[in-house]
Design a protein around this motif. Structure first.
Motif, PDB file in Angstrom:
ATOM      1  N   LEU A 122      18.927  66.307  67.502  1.00  0.00           N
ATOM      2  CA  LEU A 122      18.471  66.522  68.499  1.00  0.00           C
ATOM      3  C   LEU A 122      17.887  67.629  69.780  1.00  0.00           C
ATOM      4  CD1 LEU A 122      20.776  63.411  69.797  1.00  0.00           C
ATOM      5  CD2 LEU A 122      17.921  63.790  68.132  1.00  0.00           C
ATOM      6  N   LEU A 123      18.659  68.594  69.534  1.00  0.00           N
ATOM      7  CA  LEU A 123      17.690  70.225  70.360  1.00  0.00           C
ATOM      8  C   LEU A 123      16.239  70.299  69.815  1.00  0.00           C
ATOM      9  CD1 LEU A 123      21.037  72.168  69.815  1.00  0.00           C
ATOM     10  CD2 LEU A 123      20.339  70.883  71.841  1.00  0.00           C
ATOM     11  N   SER A 124      15.869  70.886  71.202  1.00  0.00           N
ATOM     12  CA  SER A 124      14.560  71.622  70.650  1.00  0.00           C
ATOM     13  C   SER A 124      14.664  72.347  69.911  1.00  0.00           C
ATOM     14  CB  SER A 124      13.730  72.411  72.019  1.00  0.00           C
ATOM     15  OG  SER A 124      14.354  73.512  72.703  1.00  0.00           O
ATOM     16  N   GLU A 125      13.879  72.957  68.339  1.00  0.00           N
ATOM     17  CA  GLU A 125      13.634  73.401  67.921  1.00  0.00           C
ATOM     18  C   GLU A 125      14.242  75.406  68.116  1.00  0.00           C
ATOM     19  OE1 GLU A 125      10.618  75.739  64.226  1.00  0.00           O
ATOM     20  OE2 GLU A 125       9.764  73.840  65.742  1.00  0.00           O
ATOM     21  N   ARG A 126      14.237  75.678  69.549  1.00  0.00           N
ATOM     22  CA  ARG A 126      13.777  76.875  69.540  1.00  0.00           C
ATOM     23  C   ARG A 126      15.846  77.054  70.619  1.00  0.00           C
ATOM     24  NH1 ARG A 126      12.184  79.709  75.793  1.00  0.00           N
ATOM     25  NH2 ARG A 126      13.150  77.793  76.710  1.00  0.00           N
ATOM     26  N   PHE A 138      23.896  87.249  64.958  1.00  0.00           N
ATOM     27  CA  PHE A 138      22.856  87.879  65.744  1.00  0.00           C
ATOM     28  C   PHE A 138      23.294  88.533  67.203  1.00  0.00           C
ATOM     29  CE2 PHE A 138      20.224  86.179  62.046  1.00  0.00           C
ATOM     30  CZ  PHE A 138      19.629  87.150  61.797  1.00  0.00           C
ATOM     31  N   ASN A 139      22.900  90.090  67.559  1.00  0.00           N
ATOM     32  CA  ASN A 139      23.294  90.303  68.554  1.00  0.00           C
ATOM     33  C   ASN A 139      22.082  89.659  69.529  1.00  0.00           C
ATOM     34  OD1 ASN A 139      20.856  92.291  68.481  1.00  0.00           O
ATOM     35  ND2 ASN A 139      22.541  93.645  68.180  1.00  0.00           N
ATOM     36  N   TYR A 140      22.041  90.042  70.651  1.00  0.00           N
ATOM     37  CA  TYR A 140      20.695  89.859  71.929  1.00  0.00           C
ATOM     38  C   TYR A 140      19.608  90.061  71.743  1.00  0.00           C
ATOM     39  CZ  TYR A 140      24.114  86.731  74.992  1.00  0.00           C
ATOM     40  OH  TYR A 140      25.058  86.238  75.947  1.00  0.00           O
ATOM     41  N   GLU A 141      20.018  91.639  71.475  1.00  0.00           N
ATOM     42  CA  GLU A 141      17.985  91.926  71.130  1.00  0.00           C
ATOM     43  C   GLU A 141      17.492  91.450  70.143  1.00  0.00           C
ATOM     44  OE1 GLU A 141      17.467  96.433  69.629  1.00  0.00           O
ATOM     45  OE2 GLU A 141      18.569  96.215  71.535  1.00  0.00           O
ATOM     46  N   GLU A 142      18.414  91.103  68.357  1.00  0.00           N
ATOM     47  CA  GLU A 142      17.558  90.912  67.534  1.00  0.00           C
ATOM     48  C   GLU A 142      17.375  89.226  67.473  1.00  0.00           C
ATOM     49  OE1 GLU A 142      20.370  92.793  63.757  1.00  0.00           O
ATOM     50  OE2 GLU A 142      21.368  90.950  65.857  1.00  0.00           O
ATOM     51  N   VAL A 149      10.954  86.292  73.380  1.00  0.00           N
ATOM     52  CA  VAL A 149      11.442  86.483  74.450  1.00  0.00           C
ATOM     53  C   VAL A 149      11.778  87.668  74.518  1.00  0.00           C
ATOM     54  CG1 VAL A 149      11.972  83.892  74.758  1.00  0.00           C
ATOM     55  CG2 VAL A 149      14.017  85.228  73.864  1.00  0.00           C
ATOM     56  N   LYS A 150      11.969  87.898  76.328  1.00  0.00           N
ATOM     57  CA  LYS A 150      12.577  89.212  77.007  1.00  0.00           C
ATOM     58  C   LYS A 150      14.785  88.765  76.442  1.00  0.00           C
ATOM     59  CE  LYS A 150       9.736  89.888  80.316  1.00  0.00           C
ATOM     60  NZ  LYS A 150       9.699  89.738  82.430  1.00  0.00           N
ATOM     61  N   LYS A 151      14.654  89.948  76.091  1.00  0.00           N
ATOM     62  CA  LYS A 151      16.342  90.135  76.007  1.00  0.00           C
ATOM     63  C   LYS A 151      17.547  90.083  77.137  1.00  0.00           C
ATOM     64  CE  LYS A 151      20.051  93.568  75.128  1.00  0.00           C
ATOM     65  NZ  LYS A 151      20.276  95.053  75.500  1.00  0.00           N
ATOM     66  N   GLU A 152      16.769  90.037  78.316  1.00  0.00           N
ATOM     67  CA  GLU A 152      18.002  89.790  79.228  1.00  0.00           C
ATOM     68  C   GLU A 152      17.493  87.733  79.690  1.00  0.00           C
ATOM     69  OE1 GLU A 152      14.657  91.811  80.087  1.00  0.00           O
ATOM     70  OE2 GLU A 152      15.601  93.421  79.848  1.00  0.00           O
ATOM     71  N   SER A 153      16.248  87.442  79.203  1.00  0.00           N
ATOM     72  CA  SER A 153      16.611  85.636  79.114  1.00  0.00           C
ATOM     73  C   SER A 153      17.519  85.530  78.480  1.00  0.00           C
ATOM     74  CB  SER A 153      15.581  85.592  78.196  1.00  0.00           C
ATOM     75  OG  SER A 153      14.444  86.173  79.835  1.00  0.00           O
ATOM     76  N   VAL A 154      17.942  86.173  76.911  1.00  0.00           N
ATOM     77  CA  VAL A 154      18.384  85.331  75.802  1.00  0.00           C
ATOM     78  C   VAL A 154      19.858  84.682  76.949  1.00  0.00           C
ATOM     79  CG1 VAL A 154      19.569  85.465  74.113  1.00  0.00           C
ATOM     80  CG2 VAL A 154      17.722  87.246  74.279  1.00  0.00           C
TER      81      VAL A 154
END
Length: 190
Positions: A122-126, A138-142, A149-154
């Motif tokens: 039911l979630l969006s694909e992203r 996976f880490n934030y950078e990956e 998206v930007k790393k800061e947005s993760v």
């Protein structure tokens, strides 16, 4: 069989009957000193006299002492076998309980997995990809590179995805419980 052997056999049986009549209650009392159950003591006494019947009594010096020792040993053997029997039953009960619990746990785990899958769908694909990739390690950078998206947005995106997932998950759980209650109520009415 000659007449002499037949007479010896008859006197042997009569001799055994005499021993049995004379010592049976003695053997039962000896057993009951250890095992206070009359029926068990009588069973053990019977076994002792069967053994005595098959033994060469001419080799027994003191029949009363032999019977007393046999009664004591028979009683202790019975106690040991009962302990083993109870332990075996307890072990089987625990095994059955473990199997029952593990089957129940397996069923609950399967239901949980299915609930998680339904909420993820039911979630969006992203959001779904973000949560699954984070769960895989996976880490934030990956993650930033994969979903572009930007790393800061993760961090913010992950937090929002988790909140949406929790909301959907618990909403589905409530719906499932409502359906279960409703079907149980319907079942009671029929």
């Amino acid at each position: 069989m000659s007449i002499g052997e037949d007479e010896a056999s008859t006197s042997e049986v009569e001799g055994f009957e005499g021993i049995f009549k004379r010592y049976y209650s003695y053997v039962v009392r000896q057993v009951m000193r250890i095992i206070p159950a009359q029926s068990v003591a009588e069973d053990i006494a019977q076994e002792i006299f069967i053994r005595l019947y098959h033994v060469d009594r001419s080799e027994i010096e003191n029949i009363e002492a032999w019977l007393a020792k046999s009664a004591t040993n028979g009683a202790y053997n019975y106690i040991r076998s009962e302990k083993r029997h109870r332990a075996r039953i307890e072990k089987e009960r625990q095994q059955a309980e473990k199997i029952s619990q593990s089957a129940e746990i397996h069923w609950i785990n399967q239901e949980e997995i299915e609930s998680v899958r339904k909420a993820l769908i039911l979630l969006s694909e992203r959001d779904r990809n973000l949560l699954l990739l984070k769960f895989e390690g996976f880490n934030y950078e990956e993650l930033a590179q994969i979903i572009q998206v930007k790393k800061e947005s993760v961090g913010t995106l992950l937090t929002r995805a988790k909140e949406r997932f929790r909301s959907l998950y618990f909403q589905r759980k409530e719906e499932e419980q409502d359906c279960t209650v409703t079907s149980k109520e319907r079942y009671k009415l029929t």
